[in-house]
Enzyme design. Structure first.
Site, PDB file in Angstrom:
ATOM      1  N   ILE A   1       0.878  -1.177   0.000  1.00 34.51           N
ATOM      2  CA  ILE A   1       0.000   0.000   0.000  1.00 34.51           C
ATOM      3  C   ILE A   1       0.914   1.224   0.000  1.00 34.51           C
ATOM      4  O   ILE A   1       1.889   1.269   0.748  1.00 34.51           O
ATOM      5  CB  ILE A   1      -0.977   0.021   1.206  1.00 34.51           C
ATOM      6  CG1 ILE A   1      -1.849   1.296   1.187  1.00 34.51           C
ATOM      7  CG2 ILE A   1      -0.257  -0.104   2.534  1.00 34.51           C
ATOM      8  CD1 ILE A   1      -3.054   1.232   2.114  1.00 34.51           C
ATOM      9  N   ALA A   2       0.623   2.167  -0.872  1.00 34.51           N
ATOM     10  CA  ALA A   2       1.443   3.388  -0.914  1.00 34.51           C
ATOM     11  C   ALA A   2       0.630   4.523  -1.520  1.00 34.51           C
ATOM     12  O   ALA A   2      -0.224   4.314  -2.392  1.00 34.51           O
ATOM     13  CB  ALA A   2       2.707   3.172  -1.732  1.00 34.51           C
TER      14      ALA A   2
ATOM     15  N   GLU B   1       2.608  -7.631   6.898  1.00 33.58           N
ATOM     16  CA  GLU B   1       3.844  -7.343   7.620  1.00 33.58           C
ATOM     17  C   GLU B   1       4.131  -5.852   7.486  1.00 33.58           C
ATOM     18  O   GLU B   1       3.866  -5.267   6.436  1.00 33.58           O
ATOM     19  CB  GLU B   1       5.046  -8.103   7.021  1.00 33.58           C
ATOM     20  CG  GLU B   1       5.098  -9.566   7.387  1.00 33.58           C
ATOM     21  CD  GLU B   1       4.395 -10.420   6.364  1.00 33.58           C
ATOM     22  OE1 GLU B   1       4.121  -9.923   5.248  1.00 33.58           O
ATOM     23  OE2 GLU B   1       4.093 -11.595   6.680  1.00 33.58           O
TER      24      GLU B   1
ATOM     25  N   TYR C   1      -3.127   0.856  10.381  1.00 31.50           N
ATOM     26  CA  TYR C   1      -3.635  -0.510  10.587  1.00 31.50           C
ATOM     27  C   TYR C   1      -4.335  -0.648  11.939  1.00 31.50           C
ATOM     28  O   TYR C   1      -5.373  -1.302  12.040  1.00 31.50           O
ATOM     29  CB  TYR C   1      -2.490  -1.525  10.460  1.00 31.50           C
ATOM     30  CG  TYR C   1      -1.721  -1.406   9.156  1.00 31.50           C
ATOM     31  CD1 TYR C   1      -2.375  -1.119   7.968  1.00 31.50           C
ATOM     32  CD2 TYR C   1      -0.337  -1.562   9.121  1.00 31.50           C
ATOM     33  CE1 TYR C   1      -1.675  -0.991   6.776  1.00 31.50           C
ATOM     34  CE2 TYR C   1       0.372  -1.444   7.931  1.00 31.50           C
ATOM     35  CZ  TYR C   1      -0.305  -1.150   6.765  1.00 31.50           C
ATOM     36  OH  TYR C   1       0.387  -1.026   5.594  1.00 31.50           O
TER      37      TYR C   1
HETATM   38  C1  LIG Z   1       1.100   4.490   5.067  1.00 28.63           C
HETATM   39  C2  LIG Z   1       0.482   5.380   3.983  1.00 28.63           C
HETATM   40  C3  LIG Z   1      -0.075   4.484   2.873  1.00 28.63           C
HETATM   41  C4  LIG Z   1      -0.679   6.187   4.615  1.00 28.63           C
HETATM   42  O1  LIG Z   1      -1.331   6.905   3.578  1.00 28.63           O
HETATM   43  P1  LIG Z   1      -1.957   8.361   3.796  1.00 28.63           P
HETATM   44  O2  LIG Z   1      -2.863   8.620   2.655  1.00 28.63           O
HETATM   45  O3  LIG Z   1      -0.890   9.347   4.051  1.00 28.63           O
HETATM   46  O4  LIG Z   1      -2.771   8.145   5.169  1.00 28.63           O
HETATM   47  P2  LIG Z   1      -4.188   8.773   5.531  1.00 28.63           P
HETATM   48  O5  LIG Z   1      -4.178  10.229   5.319  1.00 28.63           O
HETATM   49  O6  LIG Z   1      -5.244   7.973   4.868  1.00 28.63           O
HETATM   50  O7  LIG Z   1      -4.228   8.512   7.113  1.00 28.63           O
HETATM   51  C5  LIG Z   1      -5.048   7.476   7.676  1.00 28.63           C
HETATM   52  C6  LIG Z   1      -4.511   7.089   9.039  1.00 28.63           C
HETATM   53  O8  LIG Z   1      -3.166   6.611   8.926  1.00 28.63           O
HETATM   54  C7  LIG Z   1      -2.405   7.026  10.055  1.00 28.63           C
HETATM   55  N1  LIG Z   1      -1.375   7.960   9.631  1.00 28.63           N
HETATM   56  C8  LIG Z   1      -1.163   8.395   8.362  1.00 28.63           C
HETATM   57  N2  LIG Z   1      -0.073   9.216   8.331  1.00 28.63           N
HETATM   58  C9  LIG Z   1       0.380   9.289   9.597  1.00 28.63           C
HETATM   59  C10 LIG Z   1       1.477   9.946  10.196  1.00 28.63           C
HETATM   60  N3  LIG Z   1       2.302  10.715   9.483  1.00 28.63           N
HETATM   61  N4  LIG Z   1       1.670   9.780  11.532  1.00 28.63           N
HETATM   62  C11 LIG Z   1       0.849   9.010  12.266  1.00 28.63           C
HETATM   63  N5  LIG Z   1      -0.215   8.344  11.754  1.00 28.63           N
HETATM   64  C12 LIG Z   1      -0.442   8.483  10.439  1.00 28.63           C
HETATM   65  C13 LIG Z   1      -3.405   7.693  10.995  1.00 28.63           C
HETATM   66  O9  LIG Z   1      -3.977   6.679  11.801  1.00 28.63           O
HETATM   67  C14 LIG Z   1      -4.439   8.222  10.011  1.00 28.63           C
HETATM   68  O10 LIG Z   1      -5.700   8.412  10.595  1.00 28.63           O
HETATM   69  P3  LIG Z   1      -6.036   9.778  11.405  1.00 28.63           P
HETATM   70  O11 LIG Z   1      -5.812  10.882  10.406  1.00 28.63           O
HETATM   71  O12 LIG Z   1      -7.451   9.605  11.806  1.00 28.63           O
HETATM   72  O13 LIG Z   1      -5.067   9.841  12.532  1.00 28.63           O
HETATM   73  C15 LIG Z   1       1.523   6.390   3.415  1.00 28.63           C
HETATM   74  O14 LIG Z   1       2.150   7.052   4.505  1.00 28.63           O
HETATM   75  C16 LIG Z   1       2.601   5.772   2.544  1.00 28.63           C
HETATM   76  O15 LIG Z   1       2.439   5.623   1.333  1.00 28.63           O
HETATM   77  N6  LIG Z   1       3.763   5.401   3.128  1.00 28.63           N
HETATM   78  C17 LIG Z   1       4.880   4.841   2.362  1.00 28.63           C
HETATM   79  C18 LIG Z   1       4.628   3.402   1.974  1.00 28.63           C
HETATM   80  C19 LIG Z   1       4.407   2.524   3.191  1.00 28.63           C
HETATM   81  O16 LIG Z   1       5.085   2.648   4.199  1.00 28.63           O
HETATM   82  N7  LIG Z   1       3.447   1.595   3.083  1.00 28.63           N
HETATM   83  C20 LIG Z   1       3.115   0.671   4.149  1.00 28.63           C
HETATM   84  C21 LIG Z   1       3.849  -0.589   3.973  1.00 28.63           C
HETATM   85  S1  LIG Z   1       3.476  -1.759   5.259  1.00 28.63           S
END
Ligand SMILES: CC(C)(COP(=O)(O)OP(=O)(O)OC[C@H]1O[C@@H](n2cnc3c(N)ncnc32)[C@H](O)[C@@H]1OP(=O)(O)O)[C@@H](O)C(=O)NCCC(=O)NCCS
Length: 213
Positions: free
Chosen positions: A105-106, A139, A151
């Site tokens: 997921i990204a 994981e 998660y």
């Molecule tokens: C993980 C990832 C997919 C989250 O996507 P995102 O669109 O930025 O996240 P969202 O805006 O939908 O946030 C949803 C929830 O995720 C968590 N979250 C997202 N970013 C966060 C941050 N910087 N710090 C803490 N919690 C965070 C929170 O629980 C948030 O809910 P909340 O706003 O009610 O607190 C993104 O950070 C990413 O692409 N990371 C790099 C790839 C990666 O690490 N993938 C996971 C592999 S296991």
């Protein structure tokens, strides 16, 4: 019309033609990005695999008008659409023996923090549940707190540790698993989260602007 049809971010099945955009996000999101070949295999041959992309509208880039010929052409051509649809995130899972294993997921770093990752995960859990998955598992790097928070929000719990799971730095992985996806309490939780998610998506993605990093 499904409620999700009116959201400013759309989820669609990933196609091979999406791979250019997917790989651009992959390279800036993971220390050991998957290759185009790995994704092609997933999409073309892996019958257990289900991959999705998220798209939103962003302002179309203006090419400018350089000379009188461009002005003349513009007079006789319909104005270009002010927005175009951009791929801003993706995820996927393998459905194996009644279990959804989330493989990736990204979200494009320019679009993070706008509920797009959450929408992808929520959609995937719904899809997996409809296809007969009892639980979802994955994981995650022990250092990846933002993903873990996402998660945890969706009811995943840390149920184990894989030592030195990531070969690039020997980092450990938490194994995180949901409760029974079809259970009443979990479906209620998903429903509650979905309501709040739809509101947040409209608030944060209503105006189709693109942030720069
Ligand atoms: C993980 C990832 C997919 C989250 O996507 P995102 O669109 O930025 O996240 P969202 O805006 O939908 O946030 C949803 C929830 O995720 C968590 N979250 C997202 N970013 C966060 C941050 N910087 N710090 C803490 N919690 C965070 C929170 O629980 C948030 O809910 P909340 O706003 O009610 O607190 C993104 O950070 C990413 O692409 N990371 C790099 C790839 C990666 O690490 N993938 C996971 C592999 S296991």
């Amino acid at each position: 019309m499904d409620e999700s049809d009116s959201l400013p971010v759309r989820i669609e099945p990933m196609a091979v033609s999406d791979l250019g955009d997917v790989l651009n996000i992959e390279r800036v999101s993971f220390p050991s990005p998957w290759s185009a070949r790995a994704y092609e295999y997933e999409l073309r041959y892996n019958e257990m695999a289900h991959y999705f992309v998220a798209r939103t509208n962003v302002p179309a880039a203006s090419n400018g008008h350089k000379d009188w010929w461009d002005w003349l052409k513009q007079m006789f051509r319909p104005a270009p659409a002010p927005f175009h649809s951009q791929l801003v995130g993706y995820d996927g899972y393998w459905l194996m023996a009644g279990e959804a294993h989330i493989s990736t997921i990204a979200v494009d770093p320019r679009f993070r923090g706008r509920a797009i990752g959450e929408l992808l995960l929520a959609h995937t859990l719904e899809d997996a549940s409809k296809r007969g998955s009892h639980v979802a598992t994955l994981e995650v790097r022990v250092s990846n707190h933002s993903a873990q928070q996402l998660y945890l929000k969706y009811g995943f719990e840390k149920v184990g540790l894989r030592k030195a799971y990531y070969s690039d730095n020997n980092e450990d992985a938490f194994i995180m698993t949901t409760p029974q996806l079809g259970s009443g309490p979990y479906q209620m939780k998903l429903l509650r989260l979905k309501g709040a998610l739809q509101m947040r998506l409209r608030e944060t993605n209503g105006a189709p602007v693109m942030r720069t990093v």
